[in-house]
Enzyme design. Sequence first.
Site, PDB file in Angstrom:
ATOM      1  N   HIS A   1      61.987 100.017   6.718  1.00 20.62           N
ATOM      2  CA  HIS A   1      62.088  99.883   5.271  1.00 20.62           C
ATOM      3  C   HIS A   1      60.851 100.403   4.541  1.00 20.62           C
ATOM      4  O   HIS A   1      60.958 100.951   3.444  1.00 20.62           O
ATOM      5  CB  HIS A   1      62.314  98.409   4.912  1.00 20.62           C
ATOM      6  CG  HIS A   1      62.729  98.175   3.503  1.00 20.62           C
ATOM      7  ND1 HIS A   1      63.936  98.615   2.996  1.00 20.62           N
ATOM      8  CD2 HIS A   1      62.105  97.550   2.471  1.00 20.62           C
ATOM      9  CE1 HIS A   1      64.031  98.268   1.720  1.00 20.62           C
ATOM     10  NE2 HIS A   1      62.938  97.621   1.377  1.00 20.62           N
TER      11      HIS A   1
ATOM     12  N   SER B   1      64.339 100.396  -2.901  1.00 20.20           N
ATOM     13  CA  SER B   1      64.943  99.155  -2.428  1.00 20.20           C
ATOM     14  C   SER B   1      65.760  98.531  -3.572  1.00 20.20           C
ATOM     15  O   SER B   1      66.679  99.165  -4.077  1.00 20.20           O
ATOM     16  CB  SER B   1      63.854  98.218  -1.913  1.00 20.20           C
ATOM     17  OG  SER B   1      64.399  97.146  -1.194  1.00 20.20           O
TER      18      SER B   1
ATOM     19  N   ASP C   1      65.875 100.876   9.279  1.00 25.48           N
ATOM     20  CA  ASP C   1      65.745  99.883   8.207  1.00 25.48           C
ATOM     21  C   ASP C   1      66.767  98.768   8.400  1.00 25.48           C
ATOM     22  O   ASP C   1      67.970  99.018   8.434  1.00 25.48           O
ATOM     23  CB  ASP C   1      65.949 100.577   6.860  1.00 25.48           C
ATOM     24  CG  ASP C   1      65.556  99.703   5.671  1.00 25.48           C
ATOM     25  OD1 ASP C   1      65.411  98.484   5.838  1.00 25.48           O
ATOM     26  OD2 ASP C   1      65.384 100.261   4.573  1.00 25.48           O
TER      27      ASP C   1
END
Length: 683
Positions: free
Chosen positions: A654, A534, A619
């Site tokens: 995610h 991320s 995501d």
Amino acid sequence: MTASPTPPLTRRHPHRRQHPHGAPVDHYQWLEDRDSAEVIAHLEAENRYTQTQMSDTEAMQQQLYEELLSRIQESDLTVPWAWQDYEYFSRTTEGEEYAQHWRRHLKSGEEQLLLDENILASEHEFFELVDFEVSPDQRLLAYAIDTQGDESYDIRVAEIDSGKTLEQHLGQASGNLVWSMDSKGFYYTRLDERQRPWQLLSHLLGQPQSSDRLVYTEQDERFFLHAYRTKSDRYLIIESCSKTTSEVWYGAISSTDPGPIQCFSPRRPDHEYSVDHHRNHFLIKSNREGVNFSLYEAIEDDFDESAWVALLQHDPDITIEGIEPLADYLVVSERFQGQPRLRVLHRQSKATQWLGFADECRSLDCIDNIDAESSCLRVRYESLTRPASLWDIDLVSGQRTLLKETPVLGSYDPDDYLSQRIICTTRDGTQVPISVVGRKNSFLKPAPLLLYAYGAYGDPLDPWFSHARLNLLDRGFLFAIAHVRGGGCLGEGWYHQGRRLAKKRSFEDFIDCAQHLIKQGITTNGQLAISGGSAGGLLIGAVLNMAPGLCQAAVVDVPFVDILATMCDPNLPLTQTEYDEWGDPNNQNAYAYIASYDPITQVCHQPYPNLLVTTSLEDTRVPYWEAAKWVATLRHNAHSPNQILLKTNMNAGHGGVSGRYQAYREIVFEQAYLIKKLVLSNI
């Protein structure tokens, strides 16, 4: 179809976005159309190519998987926590992906199954239970689930004794829900079209969602809403927060009508605060006197800021992170010299004590402290070498009771391993901590090493134990965490030193930490792998551009690497709230600064290491196309014989896949990649 031995060819089509400060040409903008058959075919082709390139590790992956399972107590129970007439716990069963949630009557010992996630997940390829709340009268259960991976949740309500579903499909929710004390309904936050929690509503059981009462709307795109009940069960707290500013409203929690809600302290730039309530006093954590926060209290009848009474003054060396009111005590979660610790403050005598824990590389949290009038504190502790353990601590006598340590089956002995904190002096003279763990004999000569970092949002990234990590450590690997600026390891000031127009410090710190480990003879460039996910993927992407030849391999998960394009598109989920973290590209200086480190636009004709990139189609935080465009850009520009792989999970969000056994498979896939690139390639 037979997979190609060469990477899929990614079509290039020049596209220039409209922006007042100009924008670089995006040759792969077409990948953003997730409904396009061409895009899906491209991602599937990338998956086939990755599978082919990793086919020689399939036996190794299976061996790693079996080793991991051999250490895990697959059928297990969590430690119960008590509330009113029951104690609540969860149960996992060997072979089942998800947990069951139970309760046991404190007097009769009768057990009731509340919820079986396996049943709920049986018709879905993805499943996540995000919130799970029993009503105050203990008759009803409300829970929020995501079956897509897009973090948009459905709320359902069931009657516990009969199992009958009373409410279902209250959709477009953030997953945050709070029961009213009369158990006739609850409050929940709703998402807008950009996935931002922006409205708080109250829902009366038996009524359609269309009739739900709107309690509060947050119009500022930078702010997210969250609601909770105070420790005293007296008030509903409505918290609206950006990355740098907060505002709290409160109202009655007795029913689904909160009455006229009141603002606790109107928002002003860079003032962050949070509120709880215990024994007729409001407790306030605020940074009005300094970035590391102070602790205040205020009486119910006079909570104006001028009437706040300081309980703990601001300290430049100690960050206040949280407050746990229990009986006559306040337990304060602090951060001192890069370590989490707990301070116990007696409300009447003002006497202070600290609860000590030995390991310098540790995580420490207060959990499951439901009864505000209990003087027993429950704590969760773990370190790089010690699995998570739960303790009850009597705040009066100081006695500690170990409730459970997470089992590590087999021959694991923590004394065979060494964890230590190493200090790296960076190029500007700052001392950055590095947490390192491995078998003791792995420190005797340069060893394969996986260096991990995040470095954003003030996340301290405290060290944690991992059953899976032992697969690598027992093969001679070391694992290290670089606590770079931009994270919160050394407090709020540490965070502020690595954000906005100082973001490059995070990347430079990471590079300096890696080079320090090499100079100290702990590893070598050819034995070093780096990793992040991320925002940590942004860090790794920037580092690969800034320091060619630093490492042999990199593993990057759901990476935020198309930052310039994303921050210039206010219609994407979460973009505007991210201005406080990275800078607003409508400002020319901020735009130029972001452009100077953007991982995609800064890719150049230079060597890049072996690279495994993972992403997820559903995501909504970091869209799949960021990873796909980055991989395509690297392959087109990189001057390197090394391998670049892209792996897209087509049914996840995610956080990756949802079932625990599926997650184990994903972990050992990455481990096999690291072993292949760092160990087998050097034989």
